[in-house]
Design a protein around this motif. Structure first.
Motif, mmCIF file in Angstrom:
data_model
loop_
_atom_site.group_PDB
_atom_site.id
_atom_site.type_symbol
_atom_site.label_atom_id
_atom_site.label_comp_id
_atom_site.label_asym_id
_atom_site.label_seq_id
_atom_site.Cartn_x
_atom_site.Cartn_y
_atom_site.Cartn_z
ATOM 1 N N ARG A 98 4.772 5.233 -12.263
ATOM 2 C CA ARG A 98 6.060 4.862 -11.666
ATOM 3 C C ARG A 98 7.202 5.813 -12.061
ATOM 4 N NH1 ARG A 98 4.435 1.178 -15.283
ATOM 5 N NH2 ARG A 98 5.665 0.779 -17.165
ATOM 6 N N LYS A 99 7.089 6.465 -13.235
ATOM 7 C CA LYS A 99 8.153 7.379 -13.648
ATOM 8 C C LYS A 99 8.194 8.631 -12.775
ATOM 9 C CE LYS A 99 8.456 5.929 -18.480
ATOM 10 N NZ LYS A 99 8.346 6.345 -19.912
ATOM 11 N N SER A 100 7.108 8.891 -12.072
ATOM 12 C CA SER A 100 7.072 10.041 -11.155
ATOM 13 C C SER A 100 7.486 9.646 -9.737
ATOM 14 C CB SER A 100 5.658 10.642 -11.110
ATOM 15 O OG SER A 100 5.311 11.175 -12.358
ATOM 16 N N LEU A 101 7.733 8.344 -9.528
ATOM 17 C CA LEU A 101 8.039 7.848 -8.179
ATOM 18 C C LEU A 101 9.513 7.487 -8.040
ATOM 19 C CD1 LEU A 101 5.001 5.408 -7.650
ATOM 20 C CD2 LEU A 101 5.083 7.886 -7.292
ATOM 21 N N LYS A 102 10.066 7.784 -6.876
ATOM 22 C CA LYS A 102 11.434 7.410 -6.545
ATOM 23 C C LYS A 102 11.421 6.815 -5.145
ATOM 24 C CE LYS A 102 16.087 9.339 -5.882
ATOM 25 N NZ LYS A 102 16.891 10.587 -5.799
ATOM 26 N N TYR A 103 12.249 5.781 -4.919
ATOM 27 C CA TYR A 103 12.216 5.069 -3.645
ATOM 28 C C TYR A 103 13.601 4.968 -3.012
ATOM 29 C CZ TYR A 103 11.467 1.257 -0.283
ATOM 30 O OH TYR A 103 11.418 0.496 0.854
ATOM 31 N N ASN A 104 13.700 5.376 -1.729
ATOM 32 C CA ASN A 104 14.927 5.229 -0.934
ATOM 33 C C ASN A 104 14.601 4.489 0.353
ATOM 34 O OD1 ASN A 104 16.328 7.063 -2.731
ATOM 35 N ND2 ASN A 104 15.302 8.743 -1.678
ATOM 36 N N MET A 141 6.241 -0.814 -6.481
ATOM 37 C CA MET A 141 6.389 0.507 -7.090
ATOM 38 C C MET A 141 6.488 0.395 -8.613
ATOM 39 S SD MET A 141 9.113 3.530 -6.258
ATOM 40 C CE MET A 141 10.346 2.959 -7.408
ATOM 41 N N LYS A 142 7.193 -0.635 -9.073
ATOM 42 C CA LYS A 142 7.373 -0.823 -10.518
ATOM 43 C C LYS A 142 6.057 -1.158 -11.225
ATOM 44 C CE LYS A 142 12.125 -2.439 -9.886
ATOM 45 N NZ LYS A 142 13.030 -3.619 -9.919
ATOM 46 N N ALA A 143 5.051 -1.575 -10.458
ATOM 47 C CA ALA A 143 3.759 -1.937 -11.049
ATOM 48 C C ALA A 143 2.793 -0.762 -11.106
ATOM 49 C CB ALA A 143 3.131 -3.066 -10.231
ATOM 50 N N GLN A 170 7.049 15.012 -8.804
ATOM 51 C CA GLN A 170 8.112 14.145 -8.289
ATOM 52 C C GLN A 170 7.704 13.677 -6.894
ATOM 53 O OE1 GLN A 170 11.986 16.144 -8.555
ATOM 54 N NE2 GLN A 170 11.171 17.415 -10.194
ATOM 55 N N ILE A 171 7.462 12.389 -6.760
ATOM 56 C CA ILE A 171 7.079 11.813 -5.460
ATOM 57 C C ILE A 171 8.229 10.942 -4.975
ATOM 58 C CG2 ILE A 171 5.336 10.519 -4.193
ATOM 59 C CD1 ILE A 171 4.107 12.859 -5.656
ATOM 60 N N THR A 172 8.853 11.335 -3.896
ATOM 61 C CA THR A 172 9.966 10.558 -3.333
ATOM 62 C C THR A 172 9.484 9.811 -2.095
ATOM 63 O OG1 THR A 172 11.571 12.195 -4.109
ATOM 64 C CG2 THR A 172 12.311 10.654 -2.418
ATOM 65 N N ILE A 173 9.549 8.488 -2.170
ATOM 66 C CA ILE A 173 9.176 7.630 -1.034
ATOM 67 C C ILE A 173 10.444 7.281 -0.253
ATOM 68 C CG2 ILE A 173 8.132 5.432 -0.359
ATOM 69 C CD1 ILE A 173 6.845 5.368 -3.189
ATOM 70 N N SER A 174 10.422 7.505 1.042
ATOM 71 C CA SER A 174 11.537 7.093 1.895
ATOM 72 C C SER A 174 10.998 6.206 2.998
ATOM 73 C CB SER A 174 12.241 8.303 2.514
ATOM 74 O OG SER A 174 12.884 9.074 1.525
ATOM 75 N N THR A 175 11.620 5.032 3.175
ATOM 76 C CA THR A 175 11.217 4.159 4.273
ATOM 77 C C THR A 175 12.391 3.966 5.235
ATOM 78 O OG1 THR A 175 11.807 2.148 3.049
ATOM 79 C CG2 THR A 175 9.515 2.882 2.913
ATOM 80 N N SER A 176 12.104 4.127 6.507
ATOM 81 C CA SER A 176 13.051 3.729 7.548
ATOM 82 C C SER A 176 12.521 2.430 8.142
ATOM 83 C CB SER A 176 13.169 4.812 8.618
ATOM 84 O OG SER A 176 11.915 5.035 9.235
ATOM 85 N N PHE A 177 13.331 1.770 8.932
ATOM 86 C CA PHE A 177 12.899 0.529 9.561
ATOM 87 C C PHE A 177 12.570 0.801 11.030
ATOM 88 C CE2 PHE A 177 15.866 -1.112 6.175
ATOM 89 C CZ PHE A 177 14.855 -1.568 5.352
ATOM 90 N N PHE A 178 11.463 0.268 11.466
ATOM 91 C CA PHE A 178 10.934 0.535 12.800
ATOM 92 C C PHE A 178 11.870 0.032 13.899
ATOM 93 C CE2 PHE A 178 8.420 -1.489 16.278
ATOM 94 C CZ PHE A 178 8.084 -0.331 16.953
ATOM 95 N N GLU A 213 0.818 -1.217 0.000
ATOM 96 C CA GLU A 213 0.000 0.000 0.000
ATOM 97 C C GLU A 213 0.851 1.266 0.000
ATOM 98 O OE1 GLU A 213 -3.248 0.773 -0.256
ATOM 99 O OE2 GLU A 213 -3.558 -1.323 -0.799
ATOM 100 N N ILE A 214 2.139 1.152 0.328
ATOM 101 C CA ILE A 214 3.008 2.344 0.326
ATOM 102 C C ILE A 214 3.135 2.916 -1.081
ATOM 103 C CG2 ILE A 214 5.381 3.134 0.694
ATOM 104 C CD1 ILE A 214 5.497 1.296 3.154
ATOM 105 N N PRO A 215 3.613 2.154 -2.076
ATOM 106 C CA PRO A 215 3.674 2.722 -3.434
ATOM 107 C C PRO A 215 2.298 2.974 -4.034
ATOM 108 C CG PRO A 215 4.398 0.425 -3.436
ATOM 109 C CD PRO A 215 4.248 0.819 -2.009
#
Length: 620
Positions: free
Chosen positions: A491-497, A485-487, A447-455, A422-424
């Protein structure tokens, strides 16, 4: 008192020598011979990070207002100077007078983040102070720790003489008077520590002992002597409007992380997110009066020459006088001052305010949904619906923004694969909302940049009993997000870190560890671990060797879900929020039940005992 200075030859051969020379604008200058107490205030990271810390600026200003105290500063030398100081036996020195830290009366170290722990040992080592408090003699300074990580001080217990639990404005005066009295009577270091432990908020770890059960859990934690308090209660400054504040903050000669005036508008947070330690331990929420803030803003800008002012708090949108303050600062912008508004919830006023103070084409908006699915947002008590998020993003896009940063956590309690995916999906819905705007009214692509940290479960939160993942489990979660995210259509507007899993594992051990993990810190430092928060310096292999050689189990501290009746290493601290409340919130999380914020209803967390702040609304 002898002083020392780095030679020109050394300064010319190290990176950023301005880190070590002092004499910044607004630096306090005193004659060390005229004061009774010399206090070295230290931030265990590089100068640029430490100079950006508001807490040190507050205490530096507050201590130096006393005629009998001279507060000076020290920071962690970067690796190039560290090597030279070790080779040439140059002791760590203060920036104000170039005096050896080991000659001070107190060495105060602020502890902000678990991955700075080995830098604390670096500070002690370079200061030529014994690393273990049990080995320090009468000539050594009293080493005192403060800051958010002292809410579980046990991993560092063997290295500190004492800890100050809570906010520094309230008890340091009492501590200094006690020190002068005992020293004036010829008293010993141990006599001072025995007396100091009776001051509220002061914890002296050498006066307590821990026993363990066969399964490794704590069997008992208790004072060694009858006159030592069994519990330590955090200190809280209730009148923040009239508390000391640095209207002449230090201004560095080189660029630092937060190169601006910082105006703290309130302390605490009403929201009650179940993963957030700051939101629990800084209760109750207390606001600074807007008239005081206006005065501070004018004085600080005048005294520093800064061209930007940041309004600091855990949740700026909840400050009741924010519209008045922002409008005042905006109207004063003929001075060319920029205004930074972090920690905003996205609503109509927030966007209106940001339109006034930001260059929309250059800036990005930050949302922190923390979880992709509504189910998981309810588990963590985030209080954000998907409708609210999409509506806020839509208002921002209509207002001219095109860049959005989204922050999430992976590994939260009860998380399943659908929550990860559900994140992407949420990011894609936000991008879709942008492309609903007519093309002639857009600023190009979004430009949507997704950043995930680990809990990482933290003490004094409802999730303090939760289990963590192994490194491989965290990376598997990041992989699921990346695949999903690739689905996505946009997706071209999304970036993931994503965050480093190795670091998260260590954070978990030191966030909830007991005294036994201190030996791992010592071993890791002996192997050369320092600046572990810096990617280029972090060496996970050395850390794994340290755990193996000391026989300390990472899995014991990270993978177990604690029992509710287990004695936790930090149980002796009273932080205002009761264990009964945290237990109740942990159980509500399992059921996905929301808890109202503090302005909507009092949930009986225990902070009302401080009789002030937002709690006043419920005291009738």
């Amino acid at each position: 008192m002898r002083t020392l200075a780095l030679s020109d030859e050394i300064l010319l051969n190290i990176d950023k020598p301005a880190r070590y020379i002092g004499n910044e604008i607004n630096m306090v200058k005193k004659d060390p011979g005229t004061v009774e107490i010399r206090f070295a205030m230290c931030f265990p990271d590089v100068y640029e990070i430490g100079m950006s810390h508001l807490g040190i600026q507050i205490l530096y200003s507050m201590f130096n207002q006393r005629e009998d105290v001279y507060c000076e500063r020290a920071y962690s030398p970067w690796g190039d100077l560290h090597k030279i100081m070790k080779e040439r036996r140059i002791p760590l020195f203060t920036l104000e007078t170039q005096s050896p830290v080991k000659d001070m009366d107190f060495l105060g170290i602020t502890i902000q983040y678990e991955m700075c722990y080995t830098n604390i040992l670096q500070i002690l080592d370079l200061s030529q102070i014994p690393l273990l408090s049990s080995q320090r003699g009468e000539e050594c300074p009293i080493v005192i720790g403060g800051g958010p990580c002292t809410y579980n001080p046990e991993p560092l217990a063997d290295f500190f003489d004492m800890f100050y639990i809570g906010e520094g404005e309230t008890r340091y005066g009492e501590l200094f008077e006690l020190y002068k009295s005992i020293r004036g009577q010829g008293g010993t270091r141990q006599e001072f520590l025995r007396a100091a432990c009776k001051i509220p908020g002061i914890y002296v770890p050498s006066l307590y002992e821990t026993t363990y059960q066969e399964d490794g859990t704590i069997a008992s934690f208790q004072p060694k002597y009858e006159d030592v308090p069994a519990a330590v209660e955090k200190e809280v400054e209730m009148d923040v409007s009239h508390a000391p504040y640095p209207v002449k903050p230090l201004v560095p000669y080189i660029k630092v992380t937060q190169d601006r005036v910082v105006l703290e508008i309130q302390r605490g947070c009403i929201r009650g997110c179940r993963f957030c330690q700051a939101g629990m331990v800084y209760r109750p929420t207390r606001e600074r009066d807007v008239s005081v803030l206006k005065q501070y803003a004018q004085e600080m800008l005048k005294n520093t020459g800064h061209e930007e002012i940041s309004l600091s708090s855990l949740s700026s949108s909840d400050y009741s006088q924010l519209p008045e303050l922002v409008n005042f600062l905006v109207e004063s912008k003929e001075q060319g001052v920029n205004i930074s508004l972090p920690s905003l919830r996205i609503d109509a006023f927030s966007l209106e305010a940001m339109e006034k103070v930001q260059d929309i084409r250059k800036s990005s908006l930050t949302f922190a949904p923390e979880a992709g699915s509504q189910r998981l947002r309810d588990v963590i008590n985030k209080g954000l619906t998907e409708e609210t998020i999409l509506h806020g993003a839509g208002m921002a896009f209509e207002g001219g923004w095109q860049k959005v940063k989204l922050y999430f956590m992976l590994g939260l309690p009860t998380e399943n694969e659908d929550d990860m995916r559900e994140i992407p999906r949420l990011a894609d819905k936000i991008a879709r909302r942008y492309y609903e705007i007519p093309k002639d009214r857009r600023n190009g692509k979004c430009q949507i940049t997704i950043s995930t940290s680990f809990f990482v479960p933290k003490p004094f939160t409802p999730f303090q009993w939760a289990s963590m993942c192994q490194k491989e489990g965290y990376l598997a979660r990041a992989k699921v997000v990346n695949e999903e995210m690739k689905a996505q259509l946009n997706r071209k507007s999304l970036k993931y870190n994503w965050h480093e899993a190795d670091v998260t594992v260590l954070e978990g051990v030191f966030a909830r560890g007991d005294r036994r993990v201190g030996q791992v810190l010592l071993k890791a430092y002996e192997k050369g671990c320092m600046f572990d928060a810096w990617t280029e310096c972090f060496d996970n292999q050395k850390w794994m060797e340290a755990f193996q050689e000391t026989g300390v189990s990472i899995d014991f501290y990270n993978l177990r879900q604690r029992e509710l009746d287990e004695i936790l290493p930090w149980d002796f601290i009273r932080c205002g929020v009761t264990k009964e409340f945290l237990t109740r919130e942990w159980e509500r999380a399992q059921r996905g039940q929301l808890t109202l914020n503090c302005k909507e209803a009092c949930n009986g967390c225990g902070a009302m005992a401080y009789q002030g702040g937002v709690c006043l609304e419920h005291q009738n």
